[in-house]
Design an enzyme around this catalytic site. Structure first.
Site, PDB file in Angstrom:
ATOM      1  N   CYS A 178       0.823  -1.211   0.000  1.00  0.00           N
ATOM      2  CA  CYS A 178       0.000   0.000   0.000  1.00  0.00           C
ATOM      3  C   CYS A 178       0.855   1.259   0.000  1.00  0.00           C
ATOM      4  CB  CYS A 178      -0.935   0.001   1.202  1.00  0.00           C
ATOM      5  SG  CYS A 178      -1.984   1.467   1.297  1.00  0.00           S
TER       6      CYS A 178
ATOM      7  N   LYS B 287      -1.833   7.149  -5.935  1.00  0.00           N
ATOM      8  CA  LYS B 287      -2.719   8.297  -5.736  1.00  0.00           C
ATOM      9  C   LYS B 287      -1.958   9.607  -5.859  1.00  0.00           C
ATOM     10  CE  LYS B 287      -5.583   5.080  -5.004  1.00  0.00           C
ATOM     11  NZ  LYS B 287      -5.181   3.771  -5.575  1.00  0.00           N
TER      12      LYS B 287
ATOM     13  N   GLY C 143      10.956 -13.816   7.022  1.00  0.00           N
ATOM     14  CA  GLY C 143      10.369 -14.630   8.085  1.00  0.00           C
ATOM     15  C   GLY C 143       9.745 -15.911   7.571  1.00  0.00           C
TER      16      GLY C 143
ATOM     17  N   GLY D 274      -7.041  -5.699 -18.478  1.00  0.00           N
ATOM     18  CA  GLY D 274      -7.785  -5.761 -17.236  1.00  0.00           C
ATOM     19  C   GLY D 274      -8.443  -4.424 -16.927  1.00  0.00           C
ATOM     20  N   GLY D 275      -9.762  -4.445 -16.789  1.00  0.00           N
ATOM     21  CA  GLY D 275     -10.517  -3.217 -16.546  1.00  0.00           C
ATOM     22  C   GLY D 275     -11.127  -3.171 -15.171  1.00  0.00           C
TER      23      GLY D 275
ATOM     24  N   MET E   1      -9.672  -7.145  -1.437  1.00  0.00           N
ATOM     25  CA  MET E   1      -8.269  -6.806  -1.158  1.00  0.00           C
ATOM     26  C   MET E   1      -8.132  -5.286  -1.089  1.00  0.00           C
ATOM     27  SD  MET E   1      -6.061  -9.628  -3.246  1.00  0.00           S
ATOM     28  CE  MET E   1      -6.108 -11.367  -2.792  1.00  0.00           C
TER      29      MET E   1
ATOM     30  N   HIS F 230     -24.801  23.675   2.323  1.00  0.00           N
ATOM     31  CA  HIS F 230     -24.856  24.188   0.958  1.00  0.00           C
ATOM     32  C   HIS F 230     -23.908  25.374   0.814  1.00  0.00           C
ATOM     33  CE1 HIS F 230     -26.547  25.377  -2.904  1.00  0.00           C
ATOM     34  NE2 HIS F 230     -26.600  26.635  -2.442  1.00  0.00           N
TER      35      HIS F 230
END
Length: 474
Positions: free
Chosen positions: A43, A52, A115, A188-189, A326, A453
């Site tokens: 991540c 991002k 590990g 892949g979409g 995931m 608003h």
């Protein structure tokens, strides 16, 4: 060779692992994390955060291309990709430093190395002790009462699309590109594929998506897919849906990749500088010593109960390694559940369909609960409200009016069954919808919440009222 004892050892330092470690430490446990690369896992270093950061730069660049619409004349707007990459890395480094501070703050010991779970011994009568092979060849043995497996996942590939990191890439390879290609084919979409398509198109790359399913983001509501496809086509992204890449057709010649896709018998030939393979991820269950335990693996993922326990009650597993959705935030919550259960608490069971999903395309996608089709299949009688961002003042102010909010409710019980959004900043608005479902709110109750608003959140309030035909602005 050295030996260490802890209450809890966490195998893997990604978001599921480090969240579990911090929560266990908060509950008074002595905790260690084993991580072979960097704390933060996929991540932080190869997924959520760096992608991002790139998406934000792409969004700013796209906005500057139409600055005249805002009354601003910007001359000689140029993309400096080196600076884009530098900004991305600064963000990752800052978060990584913050994570290291959290380890020290919570007195969590981090063991750097590879590990592997070892079986019972005179020191540890139950399986679950961990052997850590360090970079210098030294071996450490970690003994604990409980083990949490959080080893994450890695990108899948497809037959005939051999990943070489140069011409045929995974999403992790793509994050390492030091320059943009002129053209790319994305196989892949799903979520990752459409995020990269949106980003690269905004950066000026020619993009083609090849998707086996008949629609993009096939796990989302069909109306969301339809809107995304319309807007992608409007932006010049070439979509080839319902098509399968022919494994024996892939060729790399003169620095370009050619391939063929079979679309219901029609053979389509495509050519680009690079191919990005984005066909999902697979759990990292190999090479971690599971054969030394009685932990069960089902369809390539570790089997757990509602409290993240494996078939060995003292061994838990969280995050991508257990499959399902995931998602980073889901992995973190699973880590908290595991830590609290180890500490003797009785946390609420996780309801996967109430976990919000976010896709950071332009426009963004966010959803929680059942799609319209899923709700019908479960026997619900539906009433549906939709509200367009075109009627929202803040969306007009921002110059971003594409998309809508769709609310699905049970016509007999009035329960909210699902909320689906596509539009500006909807990943920030979906939490209200998720909370409404957790609290079993009705559309009327959410609609009665006074939404400030002008804000983009008004679209959700109006869509909730639209379920009963009482939207004010629609």
């Amino acid at each position: 060779m050295s030996e260490h004892r802890y209450d809890v050892v966490v195998l893997g330092g990604g978001i599921g692992g480090y969240t579990a470690a911090i929560r266990a430490a908060q509950l008074g446990k002595t905790v260690a994390i084993v991580e072979r690369e960097k704390l933060g896992g996929t991540c932080l270093h190869q997924g959520c955060i760096p992608s991002k950061a790139l998406l934000r730069s792409a969004e700013v660049y796209a906005t500057m291309q139409k600055s005249e619409e805002y009354g601003i004349t910007a001359q000689s707007v140029e993309l400096n990709f080196d600076r884009v990459l530098a900004r991305k890395q600064r963000i990752v480094d800052q978060l990584h430093q913050g994570l290291q501070f959290l380890m020290k703050k919570n007195k969590i010991t981090v063991h750097a190395g590879n590990g592997r779970i070892i079986g019972p011994s005179i020191f540890s009568p139950r399986s679950g002790a961990v052997s850590v092979e360090k970079e210098d060849g030294d071996i450490e043995t970690l003994l604990s009462s409980n083990l949490i497996i959080a080893t994450g996942s890695r990108p899948r590939s497809l037959p005939g699309l051999a990943i070489d990191g140069t011409h045929i890439l995974t999403s992790e390879d793509a994050l390492r590109m030091d320059e943009l290609p002129k053209s790319i084919i994305i196989v892949g979409g799903g979520v990752i594929g459409v995020e990269w398509a949106s980003m690269l198109r905004d950066f000026g790359v020619e993009v083609t998506i090849v998707e086996l399913d008949k629609r993009l983001v096939a796990l989302e509501d069909a109306d969301i897919s339809k809107e995304l496809e319309r807007l992608f086509k409007k932006r010049g992204i070439n979509l080839v849906t319902g098509a399968k890449v022919l494994a024996d057709s892939v060729k790399i010649e003169e620095g370009a990749v050619t391939l063929q896709a079979d679309k219901q018998g029609e053979i389509i030939e495509l050519k680009a500088d690079k191919v990005l393979v984005s066909v999902g991820r697979m759990a990292n269950v190999e090479g971690i010593g599971l054969e030394n335990t009685d932990v069960k693996i089902d369809k390539g993922v570790i089997r757990v109960n509602a409290f993240m326990q494996t078939t060995e009650s003292h061994i838990y597993a969280v995050g991508d390694v257990i499959g399902g959705l995931m998602l980073a935030h889901m992995a973190g919550h699973e880590g908290i559940l595991a830590a609290e259960h180890i500490a003797g608490q009785t946390p609420h069971e996780l309801q996967a369909h109430l976990v919000a999903k976010c896709t950071y395309t332009r426009p963004e996608i966010a959803s929680v609960g059942w799609t319209e089709q899923q709700a019908i299949e479960q026997g619900h009688k539906l009433k549906i409200g939709k509200f367009s961002f075109k009627a929202i003042g803040k969306a007009l102010v921002y110059g971003d009016t594409d998309g809508f909010v769709k609310v699905i409710a049970d016509s007999e019980t009035n329960d909210i069954l699902g909320v689906h959004m596509i539009g500006p900043s909807v990943t920030n608005s979906i939490t209200e919808a998720a909370l409404a479902q957790v609290l079993n709110a009705t559309p009327w109750e959410v609609g009665q919440t006074i939404h400030p608003h002008p804000t983009l959140s008004e679209a959700l309030g109006e869509a909730m009222l639209a379920v009963d035909g009482i939207a004010i602005s629609g």
